[in-house]
Design a protein around this motif. Structure first.
Motif, PDB file in Angstrom:
ATOM      1  N   ALA A 164      46.794  53.390  25.383  1.00  0.00           N
ATOM      2  CA  ALA A 164      47.736  52.267  25.412  1.00  0.00           C
ATOM      3  C   ALA A 164      48.114  51.829  24.002  1.00  0.00           C
ATOM      4  O   ALA A 164      49.283  51.515  23.728  1.00  0.00           O
ATOM      5  N   GLY A 165      47.146  51.807  23.101  1.00  0.00           N
ATOM      6  CA  GLY A 165      47.428  51.387  21.737  1.00  0.00           C
ATOM      7  C   GLY A 165      48.382  52.319  21.021  1.00  0.00           C
ATOM      8  O   GLY A 165      49.253  51.875  20.263  1.00  0.00           O
ATOM      9  N   GLU A 166      48.231  53.612  21.271  1.00  0.00           N
ATOM     10  CA  GLU A 166      49.115  54.592  20.639  1.00  0.00           C
ATOM     11  C   GLU A 166      50.567  54.405  21.072  1.00  0.00           C
ATOM     12  O   GLU A 166      51.491  54.675  20.311  1.00  0.00           O
ATOM     13  N   ARG A 167      50.772  53.943  22.293  1.00  0.00           N
ATOM     14  CA  ARG A 167      52.111  53.873  22.867  1.00  0.00           C
ATOM     15  C   ARG A 167      52.643  52.447  22.996  1.00  0.00           C
ATOM     16  O   ARG A 167      53.726  52.240  23.559  1.00  0.00           O
ATOM     17  N   GLY A 168      51.898  51.459  22.532  1.00  0.00           N
ATOM     18  CA  GLY A 168      52.356  50.078  22.618  1.00  0.00           C
ATOM     19  C   GLY A 168      52.421  49.547  24.035  1.00  0.00           C
ATOM     20  O   GLY A 168      53.299  48.736  24.381  1.00  0.00           O
ATOM     21  N   ILE A 169      51.477  49.984  24.877  1.00  0.00           N
ATOM     22  CA  ILE A 169      51.441  49.587  26.282  1.00  0.00           C
ATOM     23  C   ILE A 169      50.452  48.437  26.457  1.00  0.00           C
ATOM     24  O   ILE A 169      49.329  48.483  25.934  1.00  0.00           O
ATOM     25  N   LEU A 170      50.849  47.401  27.199  1.00  0.00           N
ATOM     26  CA  LEU A 170      49.952  46.291  27.496  1.00  0.00           C
ATOM     27  C   LEU A 170      49.021  46.671  28.649  1.00  0.00           C
ATOM     28  O   LEU A 170      49.406  47.416  29.553  1.00  0.00           O
ATOM     29  N   VAL A 171      47.804  46.148  28.601  1.00  0.00           N
ATOM     30  CA  VAL A 171      46.813  46.460  29.626  1.00  0.00           C
ATOM     31  C   VAL A 171      46.256  45.163  30.209  1.00  0.00           C
ATOM     32  O   VAL A 171      45.843  44.259  29.478  1.00  0.00           O
ATOM     33  N   ILE A 172      46.269  45.078  31.540  1.00  0.00           N
ATOM     34  CA  ILE A 172      45.665  43.974  32.278  1.00  0.00           C
ATOM     35  C   ILE A 172      44.379  44.480  32.908  1.00  0.00           C
ATOM     36  O   ILE A 172      44.368  45.527  33.555  1.00  0.00           O
ATOM     37  N   GLU A 173      43.299  43.730  32.726  1.00  0.00           N
ATOM     38  CA  GLU A 173      42.039  44.020  33.415  1.00  0.00           C
ATOM     39  C   GLU A 173      41.926  43.131  34.646  1.00  0.00           C
ATOM     40  O   GLU A 173      41.866  41.898  34.521  1.00  0.00           O
ATOM     41  N   ASP A 174      41.891  43.724  35.835  1.00  0.00           N
ATOM     42  CA  ASP A 174      41.477  42.981  37.017  1.00  0.00           C
ATOM     43  C   ASP A 174      39.955  43.024  37.027  1.00  0.00           C
ATOM     44  O   ASP A 174      39.348  44.019  37.405  1.00  0.00           O
ATOM     45  N   SER A 175      39.355  41.922  36.567  1.00  0.00           N
ATOM     46  CA  SER A 175      37.896  41.842  36.419  1.00  0.00           C
ATOM     47  C   SER A 175      37.245  41.045  37.536  1.00  0.00           C
ATOM     48  O   SER A 175      36.148  40.500  37.366  1.00  0.00           O
ATOM     49  N   ALA A 176      37.907  41.003  38.697  1.00  0.00           N
ATOM     50  CA  ALA A 176      37.392  40.198  39.808  1.00  0.00           C
ATOM     51  C   ALA A 176      35.989  40.618  40.227  1.00  0.00           C
ATOM     52  O   ALA A 176      35.200  39.786  40.694  1.00  0.00           O
ATOM     53  N   HIS A 177      35.655  41.908  40.069  1.00  0.00           N
ATOM     54  CA  HIS A 177      34.330  42.401  40.437  1.00  0.00           C
ATOM     55  C   HIS A 177      33.353  42.376  39.269  1.00  0.00           C
ATOM     56  O   HIS A 177      32.154  42.566  39.479  1.00  0.00           O
ATOM     57  N   ALA A 178      33.857  42.205  38.058  1.00  0.00           N
ATOM     58  CA  ALA A 178      33.086  42.584  36.874  1.00  0.00           C
ATOM     59  C   ALA A 178      32.461  41.430  36.113  1.00  0.00           C
ATOM     60  O   ALA A 178      31.922  41.643  35.027  1.00  0.00           O
ATOM     61  N   LEU A 179      32.515  40.209  36.639  1.00  0.00           N
ATOM     62  CA  LEU A 179      31.852  39.112  35.947  1.00  0.00           C
ATOM     63  C   LEU A 179      30.349  39.363  35.946  1.00  0.00           C
ATOM     64  O   LEU A 179      29.724  39.524  36.999  1.00  0.00           O
ATOM     65  N   GLY A 180      29.766  39.420  34.769  1.00  0.00           N
ATOM     66  CA  GLY A 180      28.353  39.758  34.630  1.00  0.00           C
ATOM     67  C   GLY A 180      28.114  41.169  34.154  1.00  0.00           C
ATOM     68  O   GLY A 180      26.992  41.526  33.809  1.00  0.00           O
ATOM     69  N   SER A 181      29.171  42.007  34.132  1.00  0.00           N
ATOM     70  CA  SER A 181      29.053  43.366  33.602  1.00  0.00           C
ATOM     71  C   SER A 181      29.182  43.346  32.080  1.00  0.00           C
ATOM     72  O   SER A 181      29.607  42.345  31.497  1.00  0.00           O
ATOM     73  N   SER A 182      28.859  44.476  31.462  1.00  0.00           N
ATOM     74  CA  SER A 182      29.070  44.595  30.020  1.00  0.00           C
ATOM     75  C   SER A 182      29.492  46.019  29.704  1.00  0.00           C
ATOM     76  O   SER A 182      29.153  46.966  30.425  1.00  0.00           O
ATOM     77  N   TYR A 183      30.248  46.146  28.615  1.00  0.00           N
ATOM     78  CA  TYR A 183      30.779  47.436  28.183  1.00  0.00           C
ATOM     79  C   TYR A 183      30.564  47.550  26.684  1.00  0.00           C
ATOM     80  O   TYR A 183      31.275  46.928  25.906  1.00  0.00           O
ATOM     81  N   VAL A 326      26.969  50.952  29.279  1.00  0.00           N
ATOM     82  CA  VAL A 326      27.696  50.223  30.309  1.00  0.00           C
ATOM     83  C   VAL A 326      26.703  49.641  31.305  1.00  0.00           C
ATOM     84  O   VAL A 326      25.788  50.331  31.763  1.00  0.00           O
ATOM     85  N   GLU A 327      26.869  48.378  31.634  1.00  0.00           N
ATOM     86  CA  GLU A 327      25.983  47.710  32.587  1.00  0.00           C
ATOM     87  C   GLU A 327      26.825  47.090  33.694  1.00  0.00           C
ATOM     88  O   GLU A 327      27.558  46.137  33.467  1.00  0.00           O
ATOM     89  N   PRO A 328      26.761  47.638  34.924  1.00  0.00           N
ATOM     90  CA  PRO A 328      27.570  47.091  36.021  1.00  0.00           C
ATOM     91  C   PRO A 328      26.932  45.843  36.628  1.00  0.00           C
ATOM     92  O   PRO A 328      25.714  45.668  36.583  1.00  0.00           O
ATOM     93  N   SER A 329      27.772  45.007  37.202  1.00  0.00           N
ATOM     94  CA  SER A 329      27.281  43.791  37.861  1.00  0.00           C
ATOM     95  C   SER A 329      26.898  44.043  39.306  1.00  0.00           C
ATOM     96  O   SER A 329      26.273  43.195  39.938  1.00  0.00           O
ATOM     97  N   HIS A 330      27.289  45.214  39.859  1.00  0.00           N
ATOM     98  CA  HIS A 330      27.020  45.566  41.248  1.00  0.00           C
ATOM     99  C   HIS A 330      27.599  44.538  42.214  1.00  0.00           C
ATOM    100  O   HIS A 330      26.931  44.111  43.159  1.00  0.00           O
ATOM    101  N   HIS A 331      28.859  44.164  41.964  1.00  0.00           N
ATOM    102  CA  HIS A 331      29.546  43.347  42.965  1.00  0.00           C
ATOM    103  C   HIS A 331      29.579  44.080  44.295  1.00  0.00           C
ATOM    104  O   HIS A 331      29.431  43.472  45.360  1.00  0.00           O
ATOM    105  N   LEU A 332      29.794  45.382  44.245  1.00  0.00           N
ATOM    106  CA  LEU A 332      29.663  46.253  45.408  1.00  0.00           C
ATOM    107  C   LEU A 332      28.645  47.334  45.089  1.00  0.00           C
ATOM    108  O   LEU A 332      28.563  47.794  43.951  1.00  0.00           O
ATOM    109  N   PHE A 333      27.868  47.731  46.088  1.00  0.00           N
ATOM    110  CA  PHE A 333      27.020  48.907  45.926  1.00  0.00           C
ATOM    111  C   PHE A 333      27.695  50.052  46.661  1.00  0.00           C
ATOM    112  O   PHE A 333      27.809  50.046  47.884  1.00  0.00           O
TER     113      PHE A 333
END
Length: 423
Positions: A164-183, A326-333
Motif C-alpha cells: 500500500a505504501g508503494e502505491r499510495g493506497i489507504l488501508v482500513i483495519e477492521d479490528s472488531a475481533h482483534a482488541l487484545g491482539s498484538s503484532y 504475533v499474539e491473537p486475542s482468540h475472539h474466535l477459535f
C-alpha cells in the motif's frame, strides 16, 4: 458480585438449557465494576451524552492502541461507515476487501455504485487477506484496502502496508475481533491508516451491547469525525462574515448557529448523524478496558486446551498459523478439517451439536450474497475462501464466560465427536 451474579435474559437462560457448552451472547463478563460505573454516571447529575466519561474512555483507548486519536461512536458499523467516508472515494476508484467477514465491513461500499469493489481471496491457514492475491488485484485505480484480522489473528500487515505504501493506497483495519491482539509489539488499530473497533455484546469488550471506535493519527480526520458524529455536516467551508437582518452574531445560549455567521459551504461531502456514545456506555467501556487483559488471558487459556485436543489429529485437522511476534486475542477459535474423505466436517458439526456444543460458523463469503451478486460477483471468484467455508472451516466456543467445568466438558465432547465423525 461477579458477572454471573447479574440476572440473565430469558433467551440466555434458554441457550443454557439447549446447550451444555453454549456460544454465549456476550464476549466478556460484566460485574460490580460495570454496575458501579453506571451508578456513578447516574448519580453525578451530569450529562448522559458526550461528557467526561466519553473523554476518559477515548483517552484510555488511545493510549492502549497507540494512536493520536481514538473517537467513539455508537457501533462498529458506524465506525466502518465513517472510515470509508474518509477515503473520499470518487467514480472509477477501486477498493479491495476480504470476503471472509461480517457484512458491516463492506456494506457501506454499496452506496458507491461507481466504485469497483474487488474481493481478495484469503490465506488457507489464517482466513486473513492473502498478500499474494492482493498483489494481483491492486492497480492505478486502487484507492483503499480493507483488512480484517479474522478471529483476532492479525493479518500480514508488513506485506500489506508495504504494498500500500508503494502505491499510495489507504488501508482500513477492521479490528472488531482483534482488541487484545498484538503484532510485533504494536496493537491492531495502529497498524494502518484507520482502525475500526466494535463493542457489540459479542466482542472482546462491550459498551452496554453496542458501541464502536475509530483510531488514527490524522488531525483533519478527527475534525471531520467529530462533526459527523455530532450531527453536523462534513463539508468544505470558507471564511465569510454574514449578518441576518439586524443579527450580527449568535446570542448567548443559541442552540445551533454553527458556522452560519462566519463561513460559507462550497462543497457538501456528507450529512452528519447522532453517533454519540452515551455516558453510561462509555463508563462501562472504561471498566471493560481495564479488564481486557484478563478477558484475553481466559480466551488464550481455552484456546490452548482446544489446540491440545486437536493436536491428536494432525493428519485430519489444521490450526491457524500464528507467525512469530504475533499474539491473537482468540475472539474466535477456528480450525479446519483438512481430510474430508476421512473426517466429515458436516458430521462433526452435527455430532457436537447433538452432544450439546453450540458451534458458531463465521462468516458466509460476502461476494456470494444477493446484493454483491447483483454487482457482478460470482462463485469461483475467491476459491480458497469458498472451499474453506463450504468444506473445512469450523469454530468452537472460546470466551471468558465459560466456566472451568464447561471448558473441561467442551474438550471431552470435542474428542468424542472427532472419534465419532471419522469416516
Amino acid at each position: 458480585m461477579t458477572g454471573r451474579d447479574i440476572p440473565k435474559t430469558a433467551a440466555f437462560q434458554q441457550s443454557l438449557r439447549d446447550y451444555r457448552v453454549p456460544y454465549l451472547p456476550y464476549g466478556s463478563t460484566l460485574g460490580s465494576a460495570e454496575l458501579e460505573a453506571v451508578a456513578q454516571v447516574i448519580g453525578s447529575g451530569e450529562t448522559l451524552s458526550g461528557g467526561a466519561w466519553r473523554t476518559r474512555f477515548e483517552e484510555g483507548f488511545r493510549a492502549y492502541a497507540g494512536t493520536a486519536h481514538a473517537m467513539s461512536v455508537t457501533s462498529g458499523t458506524v465506525a466502518l461507515e465513517f472510515a470509508i467516508h474518509l477515503l473520499d472515494l470518487q467514480p472509477g476508484d477501486e477498493v479491495v476487501v476480504t470476503p471472509q467477514t461480517y457484512q458491516a465491513t463492506v456494506q457501506p461500499l454499496l452506496q458507491y455504485p461507481e466504485v469497483r469493489v474487488r474481493f481478495c481471496d484469503v490465506e488457507a491457514d489464517t482466513l486473513n487477506l492473502d498478500p499474494e492475491s492482493l498483489v494481483k488485484l491492486v492497480n492505478d485505480r486502487t484507492r483503499a484496502i480493507i483488512v480484517v484480522h479474522y478471529g483476532g489473528l492479525p493479518a500480514d500487515m508488513d506485506a500489506i502496508m508495504g504494498l500500500a505504501g508503494e502505491r499510495g493506497i489507504l488501508v482500513i483495519e477492521d479490528s472488531a475481533h482483534a482488541l487484545g491482539s498484538s503484532y510485533h509489539g504494536r496493537r491492531p488499530g495502529s497498524l494502518a491508516d484507520i482502525g475500526c473497533f466494535s463493542f457489540h455484546s459479542s466482542k472482546n469488550i462491550t459498551t452496554l451491547g453496542e458501541g464502536g471506535m475509530l483510531t488514527f493519527h490524522n488531525d483533519d480526520w478527527a475534525d471531520r469525525v467529530d462533526r459527523l458524529r455530532g450531527n453536523e455536516t462534513d463539508a468544505v467551508f470558507v471564511p465569510r462574515d454574514h449578518r441576518f437582518g439586524t443579527s450580527r452574531a449568535p446570542l448567548p445560549g443559541a442552540l445551533y448557529p454553527g458556522l452560519a455567521y462566519t463561513h460559507d459551504c462550497v462543497a457538501l461531502l456528507r450529512h452528519g448523524t447522532n453517533a454519540t456514545l452515551s455516558e453510561p456506555a462509555a463508563a462501562v467501556g472504561v471498566a471493560q478496558l481495564r479488564s481486557l487483559p484478563a478477558f484475553v488471558a481466559a480466551r488464550q487459556a481455552i484456546a490452548g486446551r482446544l489446540r491440545e485436543v486437536l493436536s491428536g489429529y494432525p493428519d485430519l485437522v489444521g490450526l491457524p498459523a500464528v507467525p512469530d511476534g504475533v499474539e491473537p486475542s482468540h475472539h474466535l477459535f477456528t480450525f479446519f478439517v483438512r481430510e474430508p474423505e476421512r473426517l466429515s466436517r458436516d458430521r462433526l458439526i452435527h455430532e457436537l451439536d447433538d452432544r450439546g456444543v453450540q458451534v458458531p460458523i463465521r462468516y458466509f463469503p460476502l461476494h456470494l450474497t444477493p446484493e454483491w451478486r447483483s454487482r457482478g460477483h460470482r462463485y469461483g471468484e475467491c476459491p480458497t475462501a469458498e472451499r474453506l467455508w463450504f468444506e473445512e472451516q469450523m469454530n468452537l466456543p472460546c470466551h471468558p464466560g465459560l466456566t472451568d467445568k464447561q471448558v473441561d466438558l467442551l474438550c471431552e465432547l470435542l474428542a468424542d465427536s472427532l472419534r465419532a465423525s471419522l469416516c
